[in-house]
Scaffold this active site. Structure first.
Site, PDB file in Angstrom:
ATOM      1  CE  LYS A  22       3.656   2.280   1.374  1.00  0.00           C
ATOM      2  NZ  LYS A  22       2.791   2.017   0.209  1.00  0.00           N
ATOM      3  CG  ASN A  23      -0.631  -0.700   0.434  1.00  0.00           C
ATOM      4  OD1 ASN A  23       0.136   0.213   0.152  1.00  0.00           O
ATOM      5  ND2 ASN A  23      -0.320  -1.971   0.217  1.00  0.00           N
ATOM      6  NE  ARG A  93       1.655   4.554  -8.844  1.00  0.00           N
ATOM      7  CZ  ARG A  93       1.740   4.971 -10.089  1.00  0.00           C
ATOM      8  NH1 ARG A  93       2.696   5.787 -10.450  1.00  0.00           N
ATOM      9  NH2 ARG A  93       0.869   4.579 -10.994  1.00  0.00           N
ATOM     10  CB  CYS A 117       8.898   1.600  -5.157  1.00  0.00           C
ATOM     11  SG  CYS A 117       9.108   1.583  -3.363  1.00  0.00           S
ATOM     12  NE  ARG A 122       4.227   1.617  -9.316  1.00  0.00           N
ATOM     13  CZ  ARG A 122       4.320   1.670  -7.989  1.00  0.00           C
ATOM     14  NH1 ARG A 122       3.498   0.977  -7.252  1.00  0.00           N
ATOM     15  NH2 ARG A 122       5.218   2.419  -7.411  1.00  0.00           N
ATOM     16  N   PRO A 123       0.722   3.194 -15.088  1.00  0.00           N
ATOM     17  CG  PRO A 123      -0.373   2.336 -16.944  1.00  0.00           C
ATOM     18  CD  PRO A 123       0.711   2.019 -15.967  1.00  0.00           C
ATOM     19  CB  ILE A 124      -2.747   7.481 -13.293  1.00  0.00           C
ATOM     20  CG1 ILE A 124      -2.458   8.672 -14.200  1.00  0.00           C
ATOM     21  CG2 ILE A 124      -1.647   7.292 -12.269  1.00  0.00           C
ATOM     22  CD1 ILE A 124      -2.704   9.995 -13.511  1.00  0.00           C
ATOM     23  CG  ASP A 125      -4.559   3.572 -18.256  1.00  0.00           C
ATOM     24  OD1 ASP A 125      -3.840   3.252 -17.292  1.00  0.00           O
ATOM     25  OD2 ASP A 125      -5.067   2.736 -19.021  1.00  0.00           O
ATOM     26  CD  GLN A 126      -8.148   1.149 -16.657  1.00  0.00           C
ATOM     27  OE1 GLN A 126      -9.303   0.779 -16.449  1.00  0.00           O
ATOM     28  NE2 GLN A 126      -7.698   1.403 -17.883  1.00  0.00           N
ATOM     29  CG  ASP A 305       3.108  -4.554  -2.061  1.00  0.00           C
ATOM     30  OD1 ASP A 305       3.699  -4.293  -3.126  1.00  0.00           O
ATOM     31  OD2 ASP A 305       2.352  -3.736  -1.504  1.00  0.00           O
ATOM     32  CB  ILE A 327       1.451  -7.168 -10.071  1.00  0.00           C
ATOM     33  CG1 ILE A 327       0.619  -8.360  -9.555  1.00  0.00           C
ATOM     34  CG2 ILE A 327       0.752  -5.847  -9.789  1.00  0.00           C
ATOM     35  CD1 ILE A 327      -0.795  -8.445 -10.025  1.00  0.00           C
ATOM     36  NE  ARG A 397       7.465   5.308  -0.331  1.00  0.00           N
ATOM     37  CZ  ARG A 397       6.982   4.382  -1.157  1.00  0.00           C
ATOM     38  NH1 ARG A 397       7.791   3.544  -1.766  1.00  0.00           N
ATOM     39  NH2 ARG A 397       5.684   4.280  -1.369  1.00  0.00           N
TER      40      ARG A 397
END
Length: 430
Positions: A22-23, A93, A117, A122-126, A305, A327, A397
């Site tokens: 999936k990932n 996500r 989920c 889970r910021p997207i700053d990076q 996970d 995490i 999912r």
């Protein structure tokens, strides 16, 4: 709402074949945009996150043809759209990978803040740090992320923390930037390497994936390819744990044993026999399991996970175990549900202390997220009586034909959508 009804207490036995990762799939599908050509992607898992990704590609203008259940031909030659619809991007996500791919090809992209989920912040700053370093401007208004650039130029980028998503978006956005991009403190997960391999098959120049430092030399254009996605290490790990928790004997096929080493090591510590073959593992559990300690870490550490699934095993193991989650802060939500089944668990901050019990009791529980949902189903399979797991939309999912595969191992599990169907199930297994 659909739910799983489970009658447990029987050891799982037999063989199960693992689907594509999936990932990896949710990164590779947006990457087909960069080819501006025809790509054939094989071993795609038949799950809702993949269906949403394909729908997004279609809405953006890609021509998509299903060749079989797990193989799709994707033609992005005449793709023109750069705005991912709000309703689709909020369903998973990984919709943020479309930012990197669209920015790289068109110099602009707009995607809603991603869904999926609820595992805490889970910021997207990076991710935005990468886009900015390459020369893009970004804005976040009313929940929509917009990035645009007149030109992307290579840069030296150090991630403040290890992030799979930012590492993959870094590769996606840098493959056609001018000059060389160096990404440091990168994630090393198998699906990061799989995305890099796909990009290279399409003509990109990405080196070092699977290490701390990835170097991307920009190319002027890319092309299509035929590519097969790696097996899903988390799906494989979930069936390994299911065999362990039920006292079973299961051969898990179509896996890469090296990717499973962190999971294998913990199961062996808990007293379970794991045999490794070229592309399979066999898990045999006999007698009461023993306690151990687990701490989640970026790959090659123990995967977050797989934390809820191992939690089920430890809740049935003799003695005191601890789990430290480093995490995602909301990863312990499943423990309240497991406690309803008789588990003895105390949570303090990011650490859980588990006193093993001899057996669970059947109960009605609710899946708080994808992996927790799978874990609660495993708990149900290890429990005599009838367990009902609500909110299984999360499970769908990330797991292909979940209940079918469990039934092939002797598990008694059915998907139902009403209380009436639950009663019918109870009468049937009664």
């Amino acid at each position: 709402m659909e739910k799983f009804v489970i009658t447990g207490g029987k050891p799982l036995r037999g063989e199960v074949t693992i689907s594509g990762a999936k990932n990896a799939a949710v990164g590779i599908l947006p990457a087909t945009i960069l080819a501006a050509d025809v790509c054939v992607v094989e071993n795609l898992p038949d799950i809702s996150d993949v269906a949403v990704s394909l729908k997004i590609l279609s809405v953006l203008g890609a021509q998509i043809r299903m060749l079989d259940r797990n193989t799709y031909e994707i033609d992005t030659t005449h793709l023109t759209g750069t705005n991912v619809p709000d309703d689709l991007s909020r369903q998973m996500r990984a919709s943020y990978y479309f930012l990197g791919a669209l920015l790289s090809r068109f110099g602009k992209a707009q995607v809603a803040m991603p869904g999926g989920c609820n595992l805490g912040p889970r910021p997207i700053d990076q991710h935005l740090k990468v886009f900015s370093a390459l020369g893009a401007e970004d804005s976040v208004d009313y929940g929509m992320i917009t990035v645009r650039a007149k030109e992307l130029n290579g840069a030296h980028i150090f991630f403040d923390k290890v992030s799979v998503g930012a590492t993959m978006n870094g590769m996606l956005s840098a493959v056609m930037a001018k000059g060389q991009t160096i990404l440091e403190n990168c994630a090393k997960e198998p699906h990061v390497v799989d995305l890099a391999n796909f990009l290279n098959m399409c003509g990109a120049d990405v080196r070092g994936a699977g290490t701390d430092v990835i170097k991307v030399r920009g190319v002027e254009k890319m092309h299509g390819c035929t590519y097969s996605i790696i097996p899903d290490q988390i799906e494989a790990g979930s069936y390994m744990v299911a065999a362990a928790a039920t006292g079973g004997d299961v051969l898990i096929k179509n896996v890469t044993p090296k990717h499973l080493e962190p999971i294998t090591a913990k199961l062996r510590r808990a007293g379970i026999t794991v045999e490794e073959f070229d592309d399979a593992v066999r898990v045999v559990a006999k007698g009461r399991l023993t306690s151990t300690q687990v701490k989640t870490l970026p790959y090659p550490g123990y995967p977050t996970d797989m934390q809820p699934q191992i939690g089920v095993v430890l809740a049935l193991a003799k003695g005191t175990s601890t789990i430290t989650e480093s995490i995602f802060e909301n990863r312990f939500k499943y423990l309240d549900e497991l406690a309803r089944m008789g588990a003895n668990i105390k949570v303090e901050g990011n650490s859980a202390t588990i006193e093993g019990v001899e057996k669970f009791t059947a109960a009605r529980v609710s899946a708080p997220d994808l992996r927790a949902g799978a874990a609660l189903c495993i708990a149900g399979l290890a429990t005599e009586g009838i367990t009902i797991v609500d909110d299984i939309v999360y499970i769908q999912r990330g797991y292909e034909r979940f209940e079918e595969k469990l039934r092939s191992l002797g598990g008694i599990i059915e998907k139902v959508s009403s209380e009436k169907e639950i009663q019918k199930f109870k009468l049937k297994v009664g």
